[in-house]
Scaffold this motif. Structure first.
Motif, short mmCIF file in Angstrom:
data_model
loop_
_atom_site.label_atom_id
_atom_site.label_comp_id
_atom_site.label_asym_id
_atom_site.label_seq_id
_atom_site.Cartn_x
_atom_site.Cartn_y
_atom_site.Cartn_z
N ILE A 30 0.92 -0.81 -0.31
CA ILE A 30 -0.25 -0.76 -0.02
C ILE A 30 0.62 1.28 0.20
N GLN A 31 0.76 2.20 -0.47
CA GLN A 31 1.30 3.50 -0.58
C GLN A 31 0.06 4.76 -0.89
N LYS A 32 -0.64 4.33 -1.46
CA LYS A 32 -2.06 5.63 -1.66
C LYS A 32 -2.78 5.33 -0.88
N ILE A 33 -3.31 6.70 0.26
CA ILE A 33 -4.18 6.25 1.48
C ILE A 33 -5.30 8.06 1.38
N LEU A 34 -6.13 7.57 1.53
CA LEU A 34 -7.11 8.41 1.19
C LEU A 34 -7.54 8.62 3.05
N ILE A 35 -8.17 9.10 3.57
CA ILE A 35 -8.38 10.06 4.99
C ILE A 35 -10.06 10.81 5.16
N VAL A 36 -10.79 10.05 5.70
CA VAL A 36 -11.84 10.17 5.57
C VAL A 36 -12.43 10.87 6.54
N ASP A 37 -12.41 12.16 7.07
CA ASP A 37 -12.50 12.55 8.16
C ASP A 37 -13.18 13.93 8.15
N ASP A 82 -11.87 -3.64 -3.58
CA ASP A 82 -11.63 -4.45 -3.77
C ASP A 82 -10.09 -2.99 -2.60
N ILE A 83 -10.82 -1.94 -2.10
CA ILE A 83 -10.48 -1.34 -1.61
C ILE A 83 -10.47 -1.73 -0.17
N PRO A 84 -9.22 -1.70 0.50
CA PRO A 84 -10.18 -1.37 2.18
C PRO A 84 -10.12 -0.62 2.81
N PRO A 87 -6.98 5.33 -4.53
CA PRO A 87 -6.42 4.79 -3.62
C PRO A 87 -6.02 3.08 -2.38
N GLN A 88 -5.37 2.98 -2.33
CA GLN A 88 -5.24 2.05 -1.70
C GLN A 88 -5.51 1.17 -1.08
N LEU A 89 -6.50 1.94 0.03
CA LEU A 89 -6.72 2.44 1.38
C LEU A 89 -7.33 3.39 1.80
N ILE A 90 -8.42 3.40 2.40
CA ILE A 90 -8.99 4.10 3.30
C ILE A 90 -9.32 4.17 4.74
N LEU A 91 -9.12 5.10 5.32
CA LEU A 91 -9.20 5.50 6.53
C LEU A 91 -10.38 6.28 6.70
N MET A 92 -11.75 5.79 7.46
CA MET A 92 -13.01 6.20 7.09
C MET A 92 -13.31 6.65 8.79
N THR A 152 -6.81 13.76 1.16
CA THR A 152 -8.03 13.43 2.30
C THR A 152 -9.20 13.99 1.59
N SER A 153 -10.41 14.35 2.35
CA SER A 153 -11.30 14.40 2.23
C SER A 153 -12.11 14.36 3.05
N GLU A 154 -13.58 15.88 3.59
CA GLU A 154 -13.87 16.18 5.15
C GLU A 154 -15.66 15.20 5.22
N ASN A 155 -15.90 14.28 3.96
CA ASN A 155 -17.32 14.53 4.54
C ASN A 155 -17.03 12.56 2.92
N GLY A 156 -18.07 12.47 3.20
CA GLY A 156 -18.77 11.52 2.05
C GLY A 156 -19.22 11.61 0.81
N GLU A 157 -18.91 12.86 0.90
CA GLU A 157 -20.42 13.37 -0.35
C GLU A 157 -19.18 13.34 -1.33
N GLY A 158 -19.93 12.83 -2.66
CA GLY A 158 -19.25 12.32 -3.83
C GLY A 158 -17.57 11.86 -3.80
N LEU A 159 -17.50 10.75 -2.45
CA LEU A 159 -16.77 10.07 -2.69
C LEU A 159 -16.64 9.08 -3.54
N LEU A 160 -17.33 8.33 -3.65
CA LEU A 160 -16.83 7.15 -4.78
C LEU A 160 -16.47 8.40 -5.76
N ASP A 161 -16.68 9.74 -6.51
CA ASP A 161 -16.15 9.29 -7.68
C ASP A 161 -14.53 9.70 -7.13
N LYS A 162 -14.47 10.56 -6.00
CA LYS A 162 -13.06 11.26 -5.89
C LYS A 162 -12.40 9.55 -5.77
N ILE A 163 -12.83 8.52 -5.22
CA ILE A 163 -12.03 7.63 -4.87
C ILE A 163 -11.50 6.51 -6.46
#
Length: 121
Positions: free
Chosen positions: A3-10, A77-79, A48-53, A32-43
Protein backbone atom coordinates in the motif's frame (compact mmCIF):
# COMPACT_ATOMS: atom_id res chain seq x y z
CA UNK A 1 1.27 -5.00 -3.86
CA UNK A 2 2.33 -2.84 -0.93
CA UNK A 3 0.00 0.00 0.00
CA UNK A 4 1.30 3.45 -0.97
CA UNK A 5 -1.74 5.71 -1.59
CA UNK A 6 -4.06 6.29 1.36
CA UNK A 7 -7.24 8.36 1.52
CA UNK A 8 -8.29 9.80 4.90
CA UNK A 9 -11.99 10.62 5.29
CA UNK A 10 -12.63 12.64 8.46
CA UNK A 11 -14.56 15.85 9.17
CA UNK A 12 -12.03 16.95 11.82
CA UNK A 13 -9.15 19.06 10.41
CA UNK A 14 -7.11 18.13 13.50
CA UNK A 15 -7.62 14.40 12.94
CA UNK A 16 -6.85 14.70 9.21
CA UNK A 17 -3.62 16.54 10.02
CA UNK A 18 -2.65 14.03 12.75
CA UNK A 19 -3.20 11.00 10.49
CA UNK A 20 -1.60 12.66 7.45
CA UNK A 21 1.49 13.47 9.53
CA UNK A 22 1.85 9.87 10.75
CA UNK A 23 1.39 8.41 7.27
CA UNK A 24 3.54 10.93 5.39
CA UNK A 25 6.43 10.37 7.82
CA UNK A 26 6.06 6.63 7.16
CA UNK A 27 6.40 7.25 3.42
CA UNK A 28 2.79 7.01 2.28
CA UNK A 29 1.13 9.26 -0.28
CA UNK A 30 -1.93 10.77 1.43
CA UNK A 31 -5.07 12.51 0.20
CA UNK A 32 -7.97 13.67 2.36
CA UNK A 33 -11.70 14.29 2.26
CA UNK A 34 -13.77 15.97 4.96
CA UNK A 35 -16.94 13.96 4.31
CA UNK A 36 -18.51 11.22 2.26
CA UNK A 37 -20.24 13.46 -0.27
CA UNK A 38 -19.11 12.62 -3.80
CA UNK A 39 -16.51 10.29 -2.34
CA UNK A 40 -17.19 7.39 -4.69
CA UNK A 41 -16.25 9.54 -7.70
CA UNK A 42 -13.11 10.81 -5.95
CA UNK A 43 -12.08 7.24 -5.12
CA UNK A 44 -12.62 6.08 -8.69
CA UNK A 45 -10.51 9.00 -9.97
CA UNK A 46 -7.68 8.85 -7.39
CA UNK A 47 -7.64 5.07 -6.86
CA UNK A 48 -6.33 4.97 -3.27
CA UNK A 49 -5.05 1.59 -2.06
CA UNK A 50 -6.48 2.07 1.44
CA UNK A 51 -9.14 4.27 3.03
CA UNK A 52 -9.16 5.41 6.66
CA UNK A 53 -12.80 6.22 7.43
CA UNK A 54 -14.29 8.24 10.28
CA UNK A 55 -17.84 7.33 11.35
CA UNK A 56 -19.37 10.52 12.74
CA UNK A 57 -19.52 13.05 9.89
CA UNK A 58 -22.12 15.43 8.46
CA UNK A 59 -24.25 13.97 5.66
CA UNK A 60 -23.57 10.28 5.21
CA UNK A 61 -21.85 8.64 8.16
CA UNK A 62 -18.80 6.42 7.74
CA UNK A 63 -20.82 3.23 8.01
CA UNK A 64 -23.01 4.31 5.06
CA UNK A 65 -20.03 5.43 2.98
CA UNK A 66 -18.14 2.21 3.73
CA UNK A 67 -21.15 0.19 2.62
CA UNK A 68 -21.36 2.18 -0.65
CA UNK A 69 -17.65 1.68 -1.38
CA UNK A 70 -17.63 -2.04 -0.64
CA UNK A 71 -20.75 -2.68 -2.74
CA UNK A 72 -19.49 -0.85 -5.84
CA UNK A 73 -17.73 -3.14 -8.34
CA UNK A 74 -15.06 -0.49 -9.10
CA UNK A 75 -14.12 0.13 -5.47
CA UNK A 76 -15.01 -3.03 -3.53
CA UNK A 77 -11.41 -4.28 -3.42
CA UNK A 78 -10.08 -1.17 -1.65
CA UNK A 79 -9.59 -2.02 2.03
CA UNK A 80 -11.16 0.32 4.58
CA UNK A 81 -10.05 0.79 8.18
CA UNK A 82 -12.62 2.62 10.26
CA UNK A 83 -11.04 5.11 12.68
CA UNK A 84 -13.74 6.26 15.08
CA UNK A 85 -14.37 7.62 18.54
CA UNK A 86 -17.27 5.14 18.73
CA UNK A 87 -15.61 2.48 20.84
CA UNK A 88 -18.38 0.03 21.63
CA UNK A 89 -18.01 -3.57 20.46
CA UNK A 90 -21.35 -3.24 18.64
CA UNK A 91 -19.92 -0.29 16.65
CA UNK A 92 -16.86 -2.37 15.69
CA UNK A 93 -19.01 -5.32 14.63
CA UNK A 94 -21.34 -3.07 12.63
CA UNK A 95 -18.37 -1.41 10.89
CA UNK A 96 -16.93 -4.79 9.90
CA UNK A 97 -20.37 -5.89 8.67
CA UNK A 98 -20.45 -2.85 6.37
CA UNK A 99 -17.29 -4.15 4.72
CA UNK A 100 -14.46 -2.55 6.70
CA UNK A 101 -11.35 -4.72 7.06
CA UNK A 102 -10.47 -3.34 10.48
CA UNK A 103 -11.68 -0.92 13.17
CA UNK A 104 -9.54 1.38 15.31
CA UNK A 105 -10.80 3.51 18.18
CA UNK A 106 -9.61 7.12 18.56
CA UNK A 107 -7.27 8.37 19.78
CA UNK A 108 -5.37 6.40 17.16
CA UNK A 109 -2.09 4.84 18.25
CA UNK A 110 0.41 5.53 15.42
CA UNK A 111 2.26 2.22 15.88
CA UNK A 112 -0.98 0.24 15.87
CA UNK A 113 -2.22 2.07 12.74
CA UNK A 114 1.02 1.45 10.85
CA UNK A 115 1.01 -2.21 11.91
CA UNK A 116 -2.58 -2.63 10.63
CA UNK A 117 -1.64 -1.02 7.31
CA UNK A 118 1.45 -3.23 6.98
CA UNK A 119 -0.70 -6.31 7.67
CA UNK A 120 -2.99 -5.37 4.76
CA UNK A 121 -0.07 -4.75 2.38
Amino acid sequence: MAIQKILIVDDSPTERYFLTDILAKAGYSVSTSENGEGLLDKIKADKPQLILMDVVMPGQNGFQVTRSITRDDDTKDIPIIICSSKGLETDRIWGLRQGARDYLVKPIDPKELLAKIAALG
